[in-house]
Design an enzyme around this catalytic site. Sequence first.
Site, mmCIF file in Angstrom:
data_model
loop_
_atom_site.group_PDB
_atom_site.id
_atom_site.type_symbol
_atom_site.label_atom_id
_atom_site.label_comp_id
_atom_site.label_asym_id
_atom_site.label_seq_id
_atom_site.Cartn_x
_atom_site.Cartn_y
_atom_site.Cartn_z
ATOM 1 N N ASP A 287 5.727 -55.988 16.712
ATOM 2 C CA ASP A 287 6.245 -57.165 16.883
ATOM 3 C C ASP A 287 4.260 -58.091 17.213
ATOM 4 O OD1 ASP A 287 8.809 -58.029 16.837
ATOM 5 O OD2 ASP A 287 9.199 -56.988 18.843
ATOM 6 N N LEU B 64 14.652 -61.535 10.658
ATOM 7 C CA LEU B 64 14.658 -62.752 10.750
ATOM 8 C C LEU B 64 16.138 -63.569 11.109
ATOM 9 C CD1 LEU B 64 12.657 -63.772 7.694
ATOM 10 C CD2 LEU B 64 12.035 -63.414 9.542
ATOM 11 N N LYS B 65 16.952 -62.944 11.936
ATOM 12 C CA LYS B 65 18.000 -62.971 12.323
ATOM 13 C C LYS B 65 18.931 -64.020 10.958
ATOM 14 C CE LYS B 65 17.172 -60.670 17.159
ATOM 15 N NZ LYS B 65 15.212 -60.519 16.414
ATOM 16 N N HIS C 2 20.624 -67.861 10.921
ATOM 17 C CA HIS C 2 21.475 -68.356 11.301
ATOM 18 C C HIS C 2 21.754 -69.581 10.748
ATOM 19 C CE1 HIS C 2 24.269 -69.501 14.710
ATOM 20 N NE2 HIS C 2 24.746 -69.712 13.632
ATOM 21 N N ASN D 6 25.311 -71.043 2.039
ATOM 22 C CA ASN D 6 24.433 -71.269 0.607
ATOM 23 C C ASN D 6 23.187 -70.632 1.116
ATOM 24 O OD1 ASN D 6 23.530 -72.249 -1.566
ATOM 25 N ND2 ASN D 6 22.333 -73.645 -0.890
ATOM 26 N N GLN E 92 14.133 -57.157 28.564
ATOM 27 C CA GLN E 92 15.476 -56.158 28.265
ATOM 28 C C GLN E 92 16.415 -56.485 29.152
ATOM 29 O OE1 GLN E 92 16.531 -56.441 25.299
ATOM 30 N NE2 GLN E 92 14.728 -55.873 23.438
ATOM 31 N N ARG F 36 7.620 -52.786 22.883
ATOM 32 C CA ARG F 36 6.853 -52.378 23.410
ATOM 33 C C ARG F 36 6.309 -50.623 24.211
ATOM 34 N NH1 ARG F 36 9.126 -57.364 26.451
ATOM 35 N NH2 ARG F 36 10.888 -57.263 25.203
HETATM 36 O O1 C5P Z 1 9.723 -54.441 22.501
HETATM 37 P P1 C5P Z 1 11.658 -54.077 22.330
HETATM 38 O O2 C5P Z 1 11.584 -52.759 22.255
HETATM 39 O O3 C5P Z 1 12.234 -55.536 23.677
HETATM 40 O O4 C5P Z 1 11.367 -54.909 21.194
HETATM 41 C C1 C5P Z 1 12.741 -54.915 20.382
HETATM 42 C C2 C5P Z 1 12.433 -55.556 19.195
HETATM 43 O O5 C5P Z 1 14.358 -55.904 18.890
HETATM 44 C C3 C5P Z 1 12.380 -56.873 19.545
HETATM 45 O O6 C5P Z 1 11.446 -57.344 18.226
HETATM 46 C C4 C5P Z 1 13.716 -57.602 19.125
HETATM 47 O O7 C5P Z 1 13.257 -59.104 18.000
HETATM 48 C C5 C5P Z 1 14.572 -57.034 18.535
HETATM 49 N N1 C5P Z 1 16.013 -57.289 18.534
HETATM 50 C C6 C5P Z 1 16.637 -56.748 19.712
HETATM 51 N N2 C5P Z 1 17.748 -57.128 20.365
HETATM 52 C C7 C5P Z 1 18.368 -57.580 19.085
HETATM 53 C C8 C5P Z 1 18.151 -57.461 17.705
HETATM 54 C C9 C5P Z 1 16.951 -57.576 17.794
HETATM 55 O O8 C5P Z 1 15.953 -56.896 20.762
HETATM 56 N N3 C5P Z 1 19.816 -58.010 19.575
#
Ligand code: C5P
Length: 237
Positions: free
Chosen positions: A10, A60-61, A63, A67, A194, A215
């Site tokens: 990241d 890149l999720k 959404h 198409n 988180q 992280r």
């Molecule tokens: O730094 P950390 O461990 O929180 O990173 C988690 C990674 O997972 C980030 O890149 C975040 O965008 C991704 N992610 C997430 N939750 C989701 C999907 C992806 O935290 N549902």
Amino acid sequence: MRDRLIVALDTDDGEEIDWLSGTLMDTVRWFKMGFQAFSALGMEAFPWFEQNGHKAFVDLKFHDIPNTVARDVGMMTKHGAHMINMHASGGSEMMQAARKSAENATAKNSIPMPILLGVTVLTSIDETGFQRNFGSERGLTKQVVYLAQLAQEAGLSGVVASPLEIEPIRKACGDDFVIVTPGIRPKWASQGDQRRITTPAEAIQRGADYIVVGRPIIEAEDPLAAAKTILEEMKGA
Ligand code: C5P
């Protein structure tokens, strides 16, 4: 366990990505590129990861309308992504179109099918945040399971969810359904934004197929030592 740890790159700093991936190269097999890493590396990332025996998760999720997502997923498949995600809330038609497009790209280019994942509810959202943001009567866990079933019915390989939801997802979708869990925090790392989290060992014990860690590794003073410690914790689970 090396095949089950995904490190989130990241950052949009190309030099930092070079340094991190070089440092972690012999220890970590999977790297995840979100928008930041993707903007720094672009499509060049795929042959580079491939040459080094690594696997690329394109986070890149997606959404969007079916198409557009079908084209996005087809393009990423063609270039060599091993794992690709999209928001399951984009709907069944969107996910079905993505799956079909990935299949066409693999057939046309004789390459393996990537793991296609639906993102359920972001792990930064807790029950209170879920009620406030989505106004749903269903409750967070039920919504996660609902979206997981929708993704499975649409033909995706699995979902991204919190390790706290593995059990109900397994019950609803079975053992072959892939569960990738971010929201991983070793005891020694800070929680950051988180919310629905567990330690690496707990996620493995609960049955995660892959864990995603950003992280706690990339911002550690010694990222290699942090990755090795997490792998040890996973092995000890
Ligand atoms: O730094 P950390 O461990 O929180 O990173 C988690 C990674 O997972 C980030 O890149 C975040 O965008 C991704 N992610 C997430 N939750 C989701 C999907 C992806 O935290 N549902």
